[in-house]
Design a protein around this motif. Structure first.
Motif, short mmCIF file in Angstrom:
data_model
loop_
_atom_site.label_atom_id
_atom_site.label_comp_id
_atom_site.label_asym_id
_atom_site.label_seq_id
_atom_site.Cartn_x
_atom_site.Cartn_y
_atom_site.Cartn_z
N ASN A 1 0.94 -1.05 -0.13
CA ASN A 1 0.00 -0.08 0.04
C ASN A 1 0.97 1.49 -0.05
O ASN A 1 1.57 1.47 0.91
CB ASN A 1 -0.89 0.04 1.09
CG ASN A 1 -1.90 1.36 1.22
OD1 ASN A 1 -1.70 2.08 0.96
ND2 ASN A 1 -3.06 0.98 1.87
N ILE B 1 0.56 3.83 2.91
CA ILE B 1 0.93 3.55 4.18
C ILE B 1 2.37 3.39 4.10
O ILE B 1 2.98 3.78 5.10
CB ILE B 1 0.37 2.08 4.55
CG1 ILE B 1 -1.14 2.12 4.64
CG2 ILE B 1 0.99 1.39 5.86
CD1 ILE B 1 -1.70 3.09 5.63
N ASN C 1 -7.62 3.43 4.39
CA ASN C 1 -6.38 4.47 4.97
C ASN C 1 -6.79 5.50 5.78
O ASN C 1 -5.73 6.22 6.23
CB ASN C 1 -5.73 5.30 3.61
CG ASN C 1 -5.07 4.09 2.66
OD1 ASN C 1 -4.71 3.02 3.31
ND2 ASN C 1 -5.02 4.31 1.36
#
Length: 512
Positions: free
Chosen positions: A100, A103, A180
């Motif tokens: 991701n 992240i 997120n």
């Protein structure tokens, strides 16, 4: 007339006493318990037990090892099933880069992740010279096949949810979901449940700050408003969402989680009164290679497939297991039992030495030699550089329930003692080669469940709870749900504030 009334009163009192005595005795007669055994459908002659990692990290989030290094260490330490659960990062594959980016970049900004991402490819060789191939099988599952004959199943869609939240961490599997944004326990759990996945609450002692308690009597004490709130919160989530199976109550070196068995028992006490179970896993939550084999879960399965793994998790047909124990009260009881049954053996001496070190650390904290907010950070462990120093690990080969004689029997191997717990209390300790619990013997100490902890030189294994008279309890109390108002993110701030107030109070107490 008065004499007749007195005689009648005496007779009535005698009848009542006799009736009450008969009711009390009925609870201890053979056949008075029905036992809900989560392992009831297991064919112990054919089932296999698979060592499973349900929680591990790589440098795709905040772990040190690359995915390739992590998978190799899991293979080296005997794992059959591995879930890669990076923060906010759904694991789709081990073959190519799986990250991701949001992240990963956020964690990189604060120095929580570094290094190139390294994945397995379709084939390759580990640093120890063992070659492998990685492919999807006809059943849709991904397998790593090693040249030494070992095969490892990748559990699909592993992720640690709530990456940006204040440690309200939830591990989920079997559904493609992440968020997120700043999210709460319920945000993650409700979404996973809605999408058909399953999840557990990770290392709750970190969120509740129970990890900072010095004594078990203070951890999750319901006279404390904060702990009462958190127990209610977890009970609310587990009651509302079937997709949330329970908690991780022994993770990593059992430092943060050393009191989370208390939480598990608090939840079991509540839910068993309604005829429901709460499951508990153990994991490594490994961010470093040498942590990978600290805790794990043994899944009882008829074959190495993700569908069988999911069925085991949902049905409670598994054992939680750990090479580490950090709870001083548990270790003190284990040491006493080892000495009673076997004398002052090497294992006893090792457990006793850990207890002595814990007691010394506790005394130093209470005397002011160490900081008041220091964690005890002392554990019983059989690991050295991430590998077990013990040749064996305790195992349960079968579970036998005899409802005619009201007994629960564990057939164990490589074990020394079995600890039997009900309503959070140790009610009995038996030698592992005679692990039979006669429920009638302990009727005055039993609640609505009993669970077992199997200790051996290699560590500890936890059974899931055996519910007592669950159908009756479900009929009487099963529809009842307690009202609960969730403060969401505010409760985390409250816990942090409470923790620092407690620390300040201890410091002031020493000064005065």
């Amino acid at each position: 007339m008065k004499k007749a009334k007195k005689l009648l009163a005496v007779l009535l009192a005698a009848i009542m006493c006799f009736t009450m005595a008969a009711v009390a005795l009925a609870g201890t007669e053979n056949g008075s318990y029905t036992v809900s055994n989560p392992y009831a459908d297991i064919d112990w002659s054919t089932v296999k037990q698979y060592k499973t990692a349900l929680h591990s990290h790589t440098n795709a989030s905040d772990g040190d090892p690359t995915l390739k290094e992590s998978v190799q260490r899991h293979a080296d330490t005997g794992f059959d099933i591995v879930a890669t659960t990076d923060h906010g990062t759904v694991n789709y594959t081990w073959e190519t880069v799986n990250e991701n980016k949001f992240i990963h970049e956020m964690l990189s900004l604060i120095g929580r992740t570094e290094g190139e991402l390294e994945y397995l490819g379709a084939s390759g060789t580990f640093s120890n010279g063992i070659s492998y191939s990685y492919a999807k099988a006809e059943n849709g599952d991904d397998y790593l096949s090693l040249s030494n004959g070992k095969q490892i199943l990748r559990l699909p869609y592993g992720i640690e949810q709530n990456a940006l939240s204040a440690n309200a961490h939830v591990n989920s599997w079997f559904t493609d979901y992440h968020d997120n944004s700043l999210t709460t326990y319920e945000d993650a759990i409700s979404s996973v449940d809605r999408l058909g996945g399953i999840c557990v609450i990770n290392h709750p002692g970190e969120y509740t700050k129970a990890r900072y308690e010095l004594r078990a009597a203070d951890a999750y004490n319901e006279n404390n408003a904060a702990y009462r709130y958190y127990i209610n919160k977890y009970a609310y989530l587990l009651d509302k969402y079937d997709g949330c199976l329970g908690i991780d109550m022994n993770s990593k070196g059992d430092n943060r989680t050393r009191f989370d068995r208390i939480l598990w028992d608090k939840l079991l006490t509540r839910f068993s009164a309604k005829g429901k179970n709460v499951y508990a896993i153990a994991s490594s939550d490994a961010h470093q290679l040498n942590v990978i084999d600290t805790g794990f879960t043994m899944l009882l399965m008829n074959g190495l497939t993700s569908s069988e793994a999911r069925k085991a998790l949902e049905n409670g047909t598994f054992f939680a297991a750990s090479h580490c124990i950090g709870n001083p009260e548990e270790l003190r009881e284990i040491a006493a039992a080892l000495k009673e049954f076997y004398g002052e053996t090497a294992t006893y001496e090792k457990v006793k030495a850990t207890v002595d070190e814990l007691d010394t650390r506790l005394a130093d904290i209470e005397s002011g030699k160490l900081a008041a907010d220091s964690s005890l950070s002392v554990i019983y462990s059989v690991l050295e550089d991430g590998f077990s120093t013990a040749d064996t690990f305790p195992a349960v080969g079968s579970v036998e329930i005899d409802e005619t004689n009201d007994t629960v029997t564990l057939n164990t191997s490589d074990a020394l003692i079995v600890r039997w717990i009900s309503d959070g209390k140790l009610i009995a300790t038996t030698k592992a080669d005679d692990a039979v619990l006669d429920l009638n013997e302990y009727a005055d100490r039993l609640g609505n469940y009993v669970r077992a902890e199997v200790f051996g030189e290699g560590g500890i294994l936890y059974t899931q709870a055996f519910l007592l008279n669950a159908e009756d309890n479900a009929a009487a109390n099963g529809g009842k749900s307690e009202k609960f108002f969730d403060f969401g993110f505010i409760d985390c701030l409250f816990a942090i504030f409470k923790n620092w107030i407690d620390i300040l109070g201890r410091k002031l107490a020493r000064v005065c």
